[in-house]
Design an enzyme around this catalytic site. Structure first.
Site, PDB file in Angstrom:
ATOM      1  N   ASN A 151       0.835  -1.192   0.000  1.00 12.28           N
ATOM      2  CA  ASN A 151       0.000   0.000   0.000  1.00 12.28           C
ATOM      3  C   ASN A 151       0.877   1.252   0.000  1.00 12.28           C
ATOM      4  OD1 ASN A 151       0.567  -0.857   2.697  1.00 12.28           O
ATOM      5  ND2 ASN A 151      -1.126   0.329   3.521  1.00 12.28           N
ATOM      6  N   ASN A 199      -1.066   8.565   0.789  1.00 12.01           N
ATOM      7  CA  ASN A 199      -0.779   9.905   0.291  1.00 12.01           C
ATOM      8  C   ASN A 199      -1.334  10.920   1.277  1.00 12.01           C
ATOM      9  OD1 ASN A 199      -1.305  12.423  -1.505  1.00 12.01           O
ATOM     10  ND2 ASN A 199      -0.093  11.071  -2.797  1.00 12.01           N
ATOM     11  N   GLU A 226      -2.906  -4.686  -3.156  1.00  5.17           N
ATOM     12  CA  GLU A 226      -3.360  -5.565  -4.244  1.00  5.17           C
ATOM     13  C   GLU A 226      -3.357  -4.823  -5.576  1.00  5.17           C
ATOM     14  OE1 GLU A 226      -4.732  -4.959  -1.313  1.00  5.17           O
ATOM     15  OE2 GLU A 226      -5.975  -6.595  -0.607  1.00  5.17           O
ATOM     16  N   CYS A 262     -10.007  -5.687   0.768  1.00  9.03           N
ATOM     17  CA  CYS A 262     -11.157  -4.775   0.797  1.00  9.03           C
ATOM     18  C   CYS A 262     -12.063  -5.038  -0.416  1.00  9.03           C
ATOM     19  CB  CYS A 262     -10.686  -3.324   0.822  1.00  9.03           C
ATOM     20  SG  CYS A 262     -10.066  -2.706  -0.754  1.00  9.03           S
TER      21      CYS A 262
HETATM   22  N1  THU Z   1      -5.306  -1.672   2.374  1.00  7.17           N
HETATM   23  C1  THU Z   1      -4.730  -2.464   1.420  1.00  7.17           C
HETATM   24  O1  THU Z   1      -3.611  -2.211   0.984  1.00  7.17           O
HETATM   25  N2  THU Z   1      -5.447  -3.523   0.977  1.00  7.17           N
HETATM   26  C2  THU Z   1      -6.673  -3.890   1.439  1.00  7.17           C
HETATM   27  O2  THU Z   1      -7.281  -4.812   0.910  1.00  7.17           O
HETATM   28  C3  THU Z   1      -7.236  -3.213   2.617  1.00  7.17           C
HETATM   29  C4  THU Z   1      -6.628  -1.896   2.935  1.00  7.17           C
HETATM   30  C5  THU Z   1      -4.561  -0.492   2.855  1.00  7.17           C
HETATM   31  C6  THU Z   1      -5.126   0.818   2.410  1.00  7.17           C
HETATM   32  C7  THU Z   1      -4.597   1.768   3.468  1.00  7.17           C
HETATM   33  O3  THU Z   1      -3.295   2.189   3.082  1.00  7.17           O
HETATM   34  C8  THU Z   1      -4.487   0.902   4.703  1.00  7.17           C
HETATM   35  O4  THU Z   1      -4.540  -0.445   4.259  1.00  7.17           O
HETATM   36  C9  THU Z   1      -5.582   1.126   5.717  1.00  7.17           C
HETATM   37  O5  THU Z   1      -6.841   1.022   5.150  1.00  7.17           O
END
Ligand code: THU
Length: 135
Positions: free
Chosen positions: A44, A47, A57, A88
């Protein structure tokens, strides 16, 4: 853990270390195995303008497409903490674009595998490319 899943786990754990998550402090690593067997990874990237952040993902899928592949055969995400975290909703749909319903989607914690779902379990009765008329 099966050797193919272990390989995904190690790839996701390594890239999780590179996550840019100064706002949520929730670091995510993702690994997708494409049809060729190659593993593509993403983390992830948050920003300061919060909605512009992207999920792990999404990064892994972008790397796969940039690598010339269009078919996902397995996905694994790794997160910290004591609770199981699955992809998510938005990322379930992103995976759906390139994966069949029986594709395994693994959720792991730092210490190893927590759970395995199929994409159909995570995104039942889904909408995908076949639902659009041929172009
Ligand atoms: N996040 C992901 O990278 N993948 C997911 O499937 C769920 C959430 C990240 C987004 C954000 O940077 C952090 O987790 C908190 O939501």
């Amino acid at each position: 853990m099966a050797p193919d899943v272990q390989e995904l786990f190690e790839a996701a754990r390594a890239v999780q270390e590179r996550a840019h998550a100064p706002y949520s402090r929730f670091r995510v690593g993702a690994a997708v195995r494409a049809a060729s067997g190659t593993i593509y990874v993403g983390c992830n990237v948050e920003n300061a303008a919060y909605p512009q952040g992207s999920c792990a993902e999404a990064g892994a899928i972008s790397a796969m497409v940039a690598g010339g592949e269009r078919h996902i055969v397995a996905v694994l995400t790794v997160t910290d903490g004591t609770e199981l975290s699955t992809c998510c909703g938005g990322c379930r749909q992103r995976i759906r674009e390139f994966a069949a319903g029986d594709t395994p989607v693994h959720a792991a914690g730092r210490d190893g595998l927590w759970a395995t779902f199929t994409l159909d379990e995570l995104l039942p009765s889904s909408f995908g490319p076949e639902n659009l008329p041929p172009r």
